[in-house]
Design a protein around this motif. Structure first.
Motif, PDB file in Angstrom:
ATOM      1  N   MET A 229     -16.097  17.821  -6.042  1.00 30.53           N
ATOM      2  CA  MET A 229     -16.602  17.907  -7.407  1.00 30.53           C
ATOM      3  C   MET A 229     -17.296  19.254  -7.610  1.00 30.53           C
ATOM      4  O   MET A 229     -18.050  19.717  -6.756  1.00 30.53           O
ATOM      5  N   THR A 230     -17.022  19.896  -8.728  1.00 35.25           N
ATOM      6  CA  THR A 230     -17.682  21.139  -9.108  1.00 35.25           C
ATOM      7  C   THR A 230     -18.254  20.972 -10.511  1.00 35.25           C
ATOM      8  O   THR A 230     -18.017  19.957 -11.175  1.00 35.25           O
ATOM      9  N   GLU A 231     -18.987  21.989 -10.970  1.00 31.60           N
ATOM     10  CA  GLU A 231     -19.494  21.934 -12.339  1.00 31.60           C
ATOM     11  C   GLU A 231     -18.344  21.812 -13.337  1.00 31.60           C
ATOM     12  O   GLU A 231     -18.458  21.107 -14.341  1.00 31.60           O
ATOM     13  N   GLU A 232     -17.231  22.491 -13.037  1.00 26.97           N
ATOM     14  CA  GLU A 232     -16.087  22.469 -13.951  1.00 26.97           C
ATOM     15  C   GLU A 232     -15.416  21.104 -13.971  1.00 26.97           C
ATOM     16  O   GLU A 232     -15.066  20.582 -15.040  1.00 26.97           O
ATOM     17  N   THR A 233     -15.203  20.489 -12.804  1.00 25.27           N
ATOM     18  CA  THR A 233     -14.559  19.172 -12.789  1.00 25.27           C
ATOM     19  C   THR A 233     -15.479  18.108 -13.363  1.00 25.27           C
ATOM     20  O   THR A 233     -15.023  17.184 -14.036  1.00 25.27           O
ATOM     21  N   LEU A 234     -16.782  18.229 -13.099  1.00 24.32           N
ATOM     22  CA  LEU A 234     -17.738  17.264 -13.649  1.00 24.32           C
ATOM     23  C   LEU A 234     -17.708  17.279 -15.170  1.00 24.32           C
ATOM     24  O   LEU A 234     -17.769  16.227 -15.821  1.00 24.32           O
ATOM     25  N   ALA A 235     -17.619  18.468 -15.752  1.00 28.39           N
ATOM     26  CA  ALA A 235     -17.621  18.579 -17.211  1.00 28.39           C
ATOM     27  C   ALA A 235     -16.416  17.879 -17.835  1.00 28.39           C
ATOM     28  O   ALA A 235     -16.477  17.454 -18.997  1.00 28.39           O
ATOM     29  N   LYS A 236     -15.327  17.723 -17.079  1.00 25.84           N
ATOM     30  CA  LYS A 236     -14.111  17.119 -17.621  1.00 25.84           C
ATOM     31  C   LYS A 236     -14.044  15.609 -17.428  1.00 25.84           C
ATOM     32  O   LYS A 236     -13.100  14.967 -17.890  1.00 25.84           O
ATOM     33  N   ILE A 237     -15.002  15.032 -16.734  1.00 24.03           N
ATOM     34  CA  ILE A 237     -14.997  13.583 -16.517  1.00 24.03           C
ATOM     35  C   ILE A 237     -15.394  12.881 -17.806  1.00 24.03           C
ATOM     36  O   ILE A 237     -16.393  13.223 -18.443  1.00 24.03           O
ATOM     37  N   ASN A 238     -14.603  11.878 -18.202  1.00 19.37           N
ATOM     38  CA  ASN A 238     -14.897  11.139 -19.422  1.00 19.37           C
ATOM     39  C   ASN A 238     -14.640   9.647 -19.227  1.00 19.37           C
ATOM     40  O   ASN A 238     -14.085   9.225 -18.197  1.00 19.37           O
ATOM     41  N   LEU A 239     -15.032   8.863 -20.203  1.00 15.91           N
ATOM     42  CA  LEU A 239     -14.907   7.412 -20.105  1.00 15.91           C
ATOM     43  C   LEU A 239     -13.463   6.950 -20.075  1.00 15.91           C
ATOM     44  O   LEU A 239     -13.143   5.935 -19.444  1.00 15.91           O
ATOM     45  N   ASP A 240     -12.572   7.645 -20.734  1.00 19.65           N
ATOM     46  CA  ASP A 240     -11.158   7.250 -20.709  1.00 19.65           C
ATOM     47  C   ASP A 240     -10.611   7.290 -19.285  1.00 19.65           C
ATOM     48  O   ASP A 240      -9.889   6.382 -18.857  1.00 19.65           O
ATOM     49  N   GLN A 241     -10.945   8.352 -18.541  1.00 21.48           N
ATOM     50  CA  GLN A 241     -10.494   8.449 -17.155  1.00 21.48           C
ATOM     51  C   GLN A 241     -11.070   7.306 -16.319  1.00 21.48           C
ATOM     52  O   GLN A 241     -10.367   6.701 -15.494  1.00 21.48           O
ATOM     53  N   ILE A 242     -12.338   7.012 -16.527  1.00 17.41           N
ATOM     54  CA  ILE A 242     -13.007   5.969 -15.749  1.00 17.41           C
ATOM     55  C   ILE A 242     -12.411   4.600 -16.044  1.00 17.41           C
ATOM     56  O   ILE A 242     -12.131   3.809 -15.129  1.00 17.41           O
ATOM     57  N   ARG A 243     -12.184   4.309 -17.321  1.00 18.32           N
ATOM     58  CA  ARG A 243     -11.582   3.011 -17.672  1.00 18.32           C
ATOM     59  C   ARG A 243     -10.159   2.904 -17.137  1.00 18.32           C
ATOM     60  O   ARG A 243      -9.747   1.849 -16.637  1.00 18.32           O
ATOM     61  N   THR A 244      -9.395   3.985 -17.238  1.00 19.18           N
ATOM     62  CA  THR A 244      -8.020   3.967 -16.727  1.00 19.18           C
ATOM     63  C   THR A 244      -8.007   3.752 -15.220  1.00 19.18           C
ATOM     64  O   THR A 244      -7.173   3.002 -14.689  1.00 19.18           O
ATOM     65  N   TYR A 245      -8.910   4.392 -14.514  1.00 19.22           N
ATOM     66  CA  TYR A 245      -9.021   4.215 -13.065  1.00 19.22           C
ATOM     67  C   TYR A 245      -9.270   2.747 -12.732  1.00 19.22           C
ATOM     68  O   TYR A 245      -8.597   2.162 -11.869  1.00 19.22           O
ATOM     69  N   TYR A 246     -10.226   2.156 -13.425  1.00 15.43           N
ATOM     70  CA  TYR A 246     -10.550   0.746 -13.172  1.00 15.43           C
ATOM     71  C   TYR A 246      -9.360  -0.153 -13.509  1.00 15.43           C
ATOM     72  O   TYR A 246      -8.975  -1.026 -12.718  1.00 15.43           O
ATOM     73  N   GLN A 247      -8.762   0.053 -14.665  1.00 14.95           N
ATOM     74  CA  GLN A 247      -7.655  -0.804 -15.094  1.00 14.95           C
ATOM     75  C   GLN A 247      -6.415  -0.651 -14.210  1.00 14.95           C
ATOM     76  O   GLN A 247      -5.646  -1.595 -14.047  1.00 14.95           O
ATOM     77  N   THR A 248      -6.239   0.503 -13.618  1.00 17.08           N
ATOM     78  CA  THR A 248      -5.053   0.762 -12.801  1.00 17.08           C
ATOM     79  C   THR A 248      -5.174   0.197 -11.388  1.00 17.08           C
ATOM     80  O   THR A 248      -4.214  -0.380 -10.857  1.00 17.08           O
TER      81      THR A 248
END
Length: 715
Positions: A210-229
C-alpha cells in the motif's frame, strides 16, 4: 529567516516524555537481556534426549453444511470458554493500483451491520465480556461458554450483513495515512516493503505494498465487490474450539450460518517467483542514517504440507531462530555488530521466503554481511554436532508445549490440518517427528534452502557512508538503488552541479528568501506553529527571535505553558512544568545560539561552519542540491535546496533520541509565503524523532513587531 527544527524538537521531546502518551513513545532498539548460563561447557553436556511427550490436542469432528461451510469442532472442557474462527479460503487477490483494499475490507467488516452500528456492536460485545474481530479472510471471536449464542448472533450479523459505513472507511484511511507516513521513515518498514517487491515482484499479490497513491484510490465499491465475490461458505471453514458439545456446535453452526448463500468464487494462479540467478545488492538510501538494516532474502518453494517443513524449522532455529542461534552468537556476541541477528524460513502454499536480518552500525555494515554469509555457508557445508542439534530440539519442544496453552493455537492447528491436507495426527506426532530428525537431514535442508549465492542482499541506510563497500557482495559488482516502496531509483542528472559550490547554493537561497537587504532588515520575528497530535490535542509552539542573539521558545497545550527555552547573548536556560529550571551548557547552548539567528544560513561563514556540496538528489520528486554543513564542534547535518526555487526543502541531522541512542531526524519545509518581503515556510514535518511524523502548520509570522527585551530575560 531560519530553520526552526531544533527548538521545536527540544520542547517536543519534553512534552512527549512528561505526558502519559504511550502512542508517542520513542521506539527503542531491542537490547537483549543478559541470560545467566550454567557454568562449564554446556555444549559438551547437552541434556540427554528423552521420550517425546504424547501430545493430546483433542480430536476434531468435521461436518459440512448444505451451503458448503466446513464446520470443525474440537471439544475442550477444561475452562468454560469457547472460541470461533470463520476463515474464507480463497486465492490471494492482486489489488493493482488500489493495493490495500482487501485489508481495509477486512477491517471494515466489523465496523457496522445493517442491523447494528459500530457503537452498538462494541457495546454488545463488551457487555458479555467477549472479543470480536475481523480481517481480510473472515471473523473471529471468543467468550465464556454461557454467552455462546449471543456471540454467534453477533458474529453471524457481522459476517452476513456488513454495512461498510462510509465514515468508517474515512477513519480507516486516515489511520492508514498516518501509518504510511511513519513507515516511510522507518528503515525496518522500508526494508520489509522493498523485500516484498524483490522476492515476489509487483505482479504477485505478495509483492504489492500500500502507498499513498493506492490508498487514495480505495473506495467502497471495491470493498463491497471484494466481499460479494469472495465471502462464500462453500470455500470457508468455521472452527469451534472449547467448552461445547459437538452436537450443539453443529446445531448452532446451522442456526447462525446455514442461511449464508453459497456461490462460485474465482480462482487465481500466479507464476512462482524465483530467486535471482546470482547474488544481487539492493540499496535504499536513508540520508543521515547511523545504522543499516540488512535483509538477505529470496523466495522459497516450501508448501506447508511438504515433508521438509519440520527439519527446515529445526535447521533455521539452529541458524538464526532463537537467541543462542549461530548468527546471533556471531554478529552480536562475538563481534558486537548488533543487538540481535536472526533468520526466518517461512512455508506458504503459494511461495515461501528466507530472510536473514539485523540492524548494524554504518561502519560495520559490510563486515556484518560478510559474517552472515560465513554462517550461511557453514550451515550448508559443516555437519551439525549432535549436542547442538539436541539442544535446539529441546528448545522447540518447549516452545511447542507452551503454545498449546493458548486456545487459539489449537484452533489454528485444526484449521491448518484442513486447509493444507495434513495428516489428522500431524500435530499430535509433531514432537516425535521432530526428535527423529538427524544431523544429516539438517545439513541436507541447509544445502537445499540456504542459498546466499542466489540472494537479494538488501540494505537500508546511508548511501554516502555504506553503499560503495557493498559492491563486492554483488556478483556483477553493481548496486541497484530503490525508493522506500521498491521502485528503481533513476540516477539524478548531476550536470547542474558541475559549476556549483555549497557557498553558491546558500547565496541562491538568500536571494530566494528575498535578498540580503531584506534579511538584514529583520530585527525580530515571532512565529506560531501548531502541531496536531492525531486527536490527542494540539501543541502550540511560540518562537521569538531578536537581533541574532536572543531566542525564546515556548510550548503550550490548552493555554498552559509546559516548557520554555531561552537564550540571551551567550547564556541560556530551560524551564519546564515538571523539571523546574536549569542552566543550559555545551551542545544545548550551542544549539540555541545557532537558532537565535534570524537567518542562520546567512551566518554560516561567520560562525566558522564548513560547507560541502555532495551533489544533486531527489527529494519528494524534486531535484535538490545536497550540502553537508559541519559545525566547528564536528556535528554535521545535510541540507537540501530545491534547484528550481533555491529554497530549502529538507534538513537531516542526527541527534540523541529520547532513549539516548542516535536518531536521524528529517525536517521537511514547504508552503513558503512572503511576510514583509521575506519568504517563510508555513509547513514543516518532523520525521524520525517520534513513532509518527509530526506535521506543524505555521499559524502566524510577525516581523519587526517590536518584541521587548524582557521576553528574553533569564530569571
Amino acid at each position: 529567516m531560519r530553520n526552526r527544527a531544533f527548538p521545536i524538537l527540544a520542547t517536543l521531546f519534553y512534552a512527549l516524555t512528561v505526558l502519559p502518551w504511550s502512542a508517542f513513545a520513542q521506539i527503542t532498539p531491542s537490547g537483549a537481556p543478559v541470560i545467566p548460563l550454567p557454568s562449564g561447557d554446556v555444549r559438551k553436556k547437552a541434556p540427554q534426549p528423552g521420550t517425546p511427550p504424547k501430545i493430546q490436542i483433542g480430536k476434531a469432528a468435521t461436518k459440512k453444511l448444505k451451503n458448503g461451510l466446513t464446520v470443525i469442532v474440537v471439544e475442550n472442557h477444561k475452562l468454560p470458554q469457547v472460541s470461533f474462527r470463520v476463515f474464507v479460503d480463497f486465492d490471494p487477490v492482486l489489488e493493482k493500483d488500489a493495493a490495500g483494499y482487501a485489508d481495509m475490507a477486512g477491517e471494515l467488516l466489523s465496523k457496522g451491520t445493517t442491523k447494528r452500528t459500530k457503537v452498538q456492536l462494541d457495546e454488545e460485545v463488551d457487555f458479555i465480556g467477549a472479543s470480536l474481530s475481523s480481517d481480510a479472510n473472515g471473523v473471529s471471536g471468543a467468550c465464556l461458554s454461557k454467552h455462546t449464542d449471543k456471540l454467534l448472533e453477533l458474529l453471524s450479523d457481522v459476517l452476513l450483513n456488513p454495512s461498510f459505513p462510509a465514515e468508517e472507511l474515512e477513519k480507516a484511511k486516515r489511520r492508514a495515512e498516518s501509518g504510511l507516513a511513519a513507515a516511510k521513515n522507518d528503515p525496518n518498514a522500508i526494508a520489509s516493503n522493498v523485500a516484498n517487491v524483490l522476492r515476489y515482484g509487483k505482479d504477485h499479490p505478495y509483492g504489492e505494498n500500500m502507498t499513498e497513491e493506492t490508498l487514495a484510490k480505495i473506495n467502497l465499491d471495491q470493498i463491497r465487490t471484494y466481499y460479494q465475490t469472495y465471502f462464500k461458505p462453500n470455500i470457508a471453514y468455521l472452527v469451534i474450539v472449547g467448552d461445547i458439545k459437538q452436537a450443539d456446535a453443529f446445531a448452532k453452526a446451522e442456526k447462525y450460518f446455514g442461511k449464508w448463500a453459497k456461490g462460485d468464487v474465482p480462482k487465481h494462479t500466479y507464476p512462482t517467483p524465483k530467486a535471482p540467478e546470482k547474488a544481487q545488492v539492493a540499496f535504499v538510501d536513508k540520508t543521515g542514517a547511523v545504522q543499516s538494516v540488512i535483509n538477505i532474502t529470496y523466495p522459497v518453494e516450501l508448501p506447508p504440507n511438504h515433508p521438509d517443513v519440520i527439519p527446515v524449522r529445526l535447521m533455521n532455529t539452529i541458524l538464526g531462530g532463537y537467541f543462542n542461534s549461530r548468527v546471533n552468537a556471531n554478529l552480536r556476541e562475538k563481534h558486537g555488530y548488533t543487538y540481535g541477528a536472526r533468520t526466518s524460513l517461512q512455508s506458504d502454499r503459494l511461495v515461501g521466503s528466507f530472510s536473514a536480518t539485523a540492524s548494524v552500525r554504518n561502519e560495520v555494515t559490510d563486515s556484518a554481511i560478510a559474517q552472515f554469509i560465513v554462517e550461511l555457508e557453514r550451515m550448508r557445508n559443516e555437519p551439525i554436532p549432535d549436542e547442538e542439534l539436541q539442544l535446539v530440539k529441546n528448545v522447540l519442544t518447549g516452545q511447542f508445549a507452551q503454545s498449546l496453552e493458548e486456545p487459539g493455537t489449537v484452533a489454528q492447528f485444526t484449521l491448518n490440518v484442513a486447509r493444507y491436507k495434513l495428516p489428522a495426527d500431524y500435530y499430535e506426532n509433531y514432537l516425535t517427528n521432530l526428535q527423529k530428525v538427524t544431523p544429516a537431514e539438517v545439513q541436507a535442508m541447509a544445502r537445499k534452502y540456504v542459498r546466499p549465492d542466489r540472494a537479494y542482499i538488501l540494505v537500508v541506510g546511508s548511501k554516502d557512508e555504506v553503499s560503495d563497500r557493498l559492491k563486492r557482495f554483488s556478483t556483477d559488482g553493481k548496486i541497484n538503488f530503490f525508493d522506500p516502496y521498491g521502485n528503481p531509483v533513476r540516477q539524478v542528472d548531476q550536470s547542474a552541479a558541475a559549476n556549483m559550490t555549497a557557498e553558491k547554493v546558500i547565496e541562491r537561497y538568500i536571494q530566494a528568501l528575498g535578498g540580503e537587504r531584506a534579511i538584514a532588515a529583520l530585527r525580530d520575528v515571532e512565529t506560531t506553529v501548531e502541531f496536531d497530535l492525531s486527536g490527542m490535542g494540539k501543541l502550540e509552539m511560540t518562537i521569538l527571535q531578536k537581533d541574532n542573539n536572543k531566542l525564546a521558545v515556548h510550548m503550550s497545550m490548552q493555554g498552559q505553558v509546559m516548557n520554555s527555552r531561552i537564550y540571551n547573548d551567550g547564556k541560556g536556560k530551560e524551564e519546564s512544568m515538571m523539571g523546574g529550571s536549569q542552566e543550559l551548557q555545551g551542545d544545548d547552548l550551542a544549539d540555541l545560539k545557532e537558532q537565535a539567528y534570524l537567518c542562520k544560513e546567512a551566518a554560516y561563514v561567520t560562525m566558522g561552519y564548513r560547507l560541502l556540496l555532495k551533489g544533486i538528489e531527489s527529494v519528494n520528486g524534486k531535484n535538490a542540491y545536497a550540502i553537508v554543513v559541519e559545525r566547528p564542534n564536528g556535528k554535521k547535518n545535510t541540507e537540501f535546496y530545491d534547484i528550481e526555487t533555491g529554497l530549502k526543502i529538507r534538513e537531516v541531522r542526527t541527534e540523541e533520541g529520547m532513549d539516548g541512542s542516535p536518531t536521524t531526524i528529517t525536517t521537511d519545509f514547504g508552503e513558503y509565503k512572503p511576510v514583509q518581503g521575506v519568504q517563510f515556510p508555513h509547513s514543516m514535518t518532523l520525521s524520525g524523532a517520534f513513532p509518527i511524523p509530526m506535521k506543524g502548520i505555521v499559524k502566524a509570522v510577525k516581523v519587526n513587531a517590536g518584541i521587548p527585551d524582557s521576553a528574553f530575560e533569564l530569571k
